[in-house]
Write an enzyme that holds these catalytic residues in place. Sequence first.
Site, short mmCIF file in Angstrom:
data_model
loop_
_atom_site.label_atom_id
_atom_site.label_comp_id
_atom_site.label_asym_id
_atom_site.label_seq_id
_atom_site.Cartn_x
_atom_site.Cartn_y
_atom_site.Cartn_z
N GLY A 20 41.37 33.14 37.12
CA GLY A 20 40.27 32.84 36.23
C GLY A 20 39.86 34.01 35.36
CG MET A 21 38.22 38.59 35.54
SD MET A 21 36.78 38.04 34.61
CE MET A 21 36.23 39.62 34.00
N GLY A 22 41.82 36.67 34.50
CA GLY A 22 42.87 37.26 33.70
C GLY A 22 44.25 36.93 34.22
CB VAL A 24 48.45 39.63 37.53
CG1 VAL A 24 49.04 40.89 38.13
CG2 VAL A 24 46.97 39.51 37.88
CE LYS A 39 43.38 40.80 38.09
NZ LYS A 39 42.39 40.66 39.18
CG ASP A 132 37.27 35.24 45.10
OD1 ASP A 132 37.97 35.31 44.07
OD2 ASP A 132 37.14 34.19 45.76
#
Length: 885
Positions: A20-22, A24, A39, A132
């Site tokens: 979701g955040m990036g 890799v 990332k 998380d």
Amino acid sequence: MPPPSTIAHYRITAKLGEGGMGTVYRATDTKLGREVAIKVLPASLANDADYLARFEREAQVLASLNHPNIAILHGLEESGGVRALVMELVEGLTLAERIAAGPLPLEEALAIARQIAEALEAAHEKGVIHRDLKPANVKVTPEGIVKVLDFGLAKAAEPAAATSAANSPTLTIRSTQIGMILGTAAYMSPEQATGKRVDRRADIWSFGVVLAEMLTGRRMYTGENAAEILAAVILKEPDLASLPPATPAAIRRLLRRCLDKDPRLRLRDIGEARVALASPVLEETAVAPGPTVRRGGRLAWALAGALTLALVFTGTVAWRATRPPDRPLLSLNVDLGPDALLGLRATVAVSPDGSRLAHPARLANGRQGLAVRVLSQSKATPLAGTEDATVPFFSPDGQWVAFFANGKLKKIPSQGGAAVVLCDAPGGRGATWGDDGNIYATLNNSAAVSRIPENGGAPQPATKLREDERAHRWPQILPGSQVLLFSSNRTVTDWDEANIEAFFLRTGERKILQRGGFFGRYLPSGHLVYLREGSLYAARFDAGRMALQGAPTPLLTDVAAHAPSGGGQFDFAANGLFVYAAGKGEMSRYTFGWMRAGGKVEPLNVPEQVYAAPRLSPDGKRLAHVIMSSQDIWVYDLERGTSTRLTPGGNNYAFPVWTRDGRHIVYSSRVQNGNALWWARADGSGSPLRLAESNIPIYASSFSPEGRTLACFGDGIWTLSLDLSDPDRPKPGTPERLLPQGGSPAFSPEGRWIAYVSFESGASEVYVRPAPGNSAASGGKWLISTGGAKFAVWSPAGRQLFYATPDNHVMVVDYTAAGAAFSPGKPRPWSATPIGNASGPANFDVAPDGQRLLACPASEPEQAKGNLHLVFLLNFFDELKRRLP
């Protein structure tokens, strides 16, 4: 960024994954000649200050950590508008990939868990909370070294490719009421799921979930979407029964400490887990799997020692009632799917532990029955053998669902099986299953509460009706099975004016708790809730003194209720879950229309209302009916399209019946000492005349052809003779009982036969017998319906008898009658189109030509029988303690 793209001096060589955040990538550091992981923040988020702040925060967090079990951060790069984190490239499988192959051997699982604990301990000592932790964020190198990834990361955007719901993207939900939720649904702690501020104990919960998954090879919380998984995390107690038998007792204790829903009772420090995972635990004797001990049970055991199970339960309730109200109220509107149905008197039943939900549903054979849904699962299980079931309720252990159907009280295993008949129940109006091995139920429309053994047997009286009472309904047995709550009423229609009482089973003492209201329920939070005038009220309740403390307060105004029967469309569980069907306290609204055998509907120009008892005048030009919102009788002129109110309101007017000449209408109402029958002009002029009064319910039903005999029902079937020398002021004779039980009697057009509904066969069916005065047929009785019936109407044109089935389809029976013989044919469907339920059994009438029905056509949602929504209130008990401390 397809290869061979570059960022600064890093050359992209392969895509490793997307979150979701990036995204890799695998890359080569061209300066130092090493392989790294990069990332990259998505371009769509590059201009979002909030996401950029979090992205940079991860870099700062990772830079503060230096531990062999945490992936190392090499740097933060920005090139050509692209922002990226450069991290240590960790070879090997993720823990998620390893678990996908099956459960890990005990020694391997504990070795990995110990390294995860060491990584978390190092982070916590630096003041860093992971938030998380999940198998996808843990890598295990070929040498067995664990590397925990993504410290401090709060992903917000979903990945481009679909992922499973149990491994859903990290959630970020903002709300002024529930705060911010961060984490992955399946591994999120309950306090994260409810939007509370989290500390390192949230990581300890996630650690416990991951360790259990390694040992069992199964995810602890599953569902088809993140919302379902969140609900399971909040509502479902962790299940450790599937742990391998060889799991050491110390590991079981550790998991229970990590997975306590109350963070105050959870393991205080992950370092304690590291110590517990040391190798000596493997030398302990393994124990067989057993049920998870809940924190309430542990507290009760600590306080009471070796007391009985009932006292343990009491301790659980007392502990929950004294918890600080610090959890926010969460509301979820849940679609139960296309086969879920709205129940007439009760739609939802929740198992005592909050893990299961029972509700009406369409069965495989197309008939209405029950389904049970385990809240951690995505689909409900229809229960074959529950046809025509109403008012479901669970056993104390949740293993059985009991219900009323076809004149019987039955039970069935909640996971499916054979239904068991417990006793006769001609008209069930609520029940509760005690922990003393008994069920307490109202078995008939006008009855007190009876006690029935949970394995079946003859009902025994529990409560007793007083002379001025008509029914005791909707009982609730309190923990310990010593006190019974119920709603008592002087009528069987207007339950807003009922009383909520406590009945002490040992002494027979009764105590009124609340005057005005129905469907009272004691909650473990120490409150009493009940319904009145479409609202849910609550008050603090002292269970020791059996008394309310303070004035009741309205809490919810959209809880559906079946006010004519005193039924409420809500239920709750001991964990604070409260579930209800929304409806602003109203039943389904309909309009009237003409319906033909082919299914064609001709709607009338009347507004949608909660209608009941439609009855056509003998010439078919006017319609008498009840509007349930005011309990008034109205007359609608079908030719002119105008309506006239016949009654002044306030006395539960019901069951209008036309006289044979169409000039007058007889109806019933509530009076001070019981029920009364009234005679009124159909045009609304003049004052109504009281025909008769009774201390038992009595309702008009049908006139004989000459108009001098009125058939009534209520505690059996009755006839009332009238002297009509003055049509505006008839003189009634003495009522005569025709049958000891039955309802809705109707004279045939020529007056020689009478049809009625009876439970004498064990189900509600239509019968025909000779009418009083039919000397040619002094005896005989004929069963007309098959498969259940609730109301019958003769065709005015003769030779046909119509009836409504329990699922609101109309059947017709042709008949011949000669001398003393009545010969009915085989029932056949009149139309494939169902009619609306309206209110009560009398939901249609037949036109004078016998070719049309006047009914409330079923609305499209009712015909579809789908998309039933329930409202789930989480932490409802905490909300009550905030509102009513």
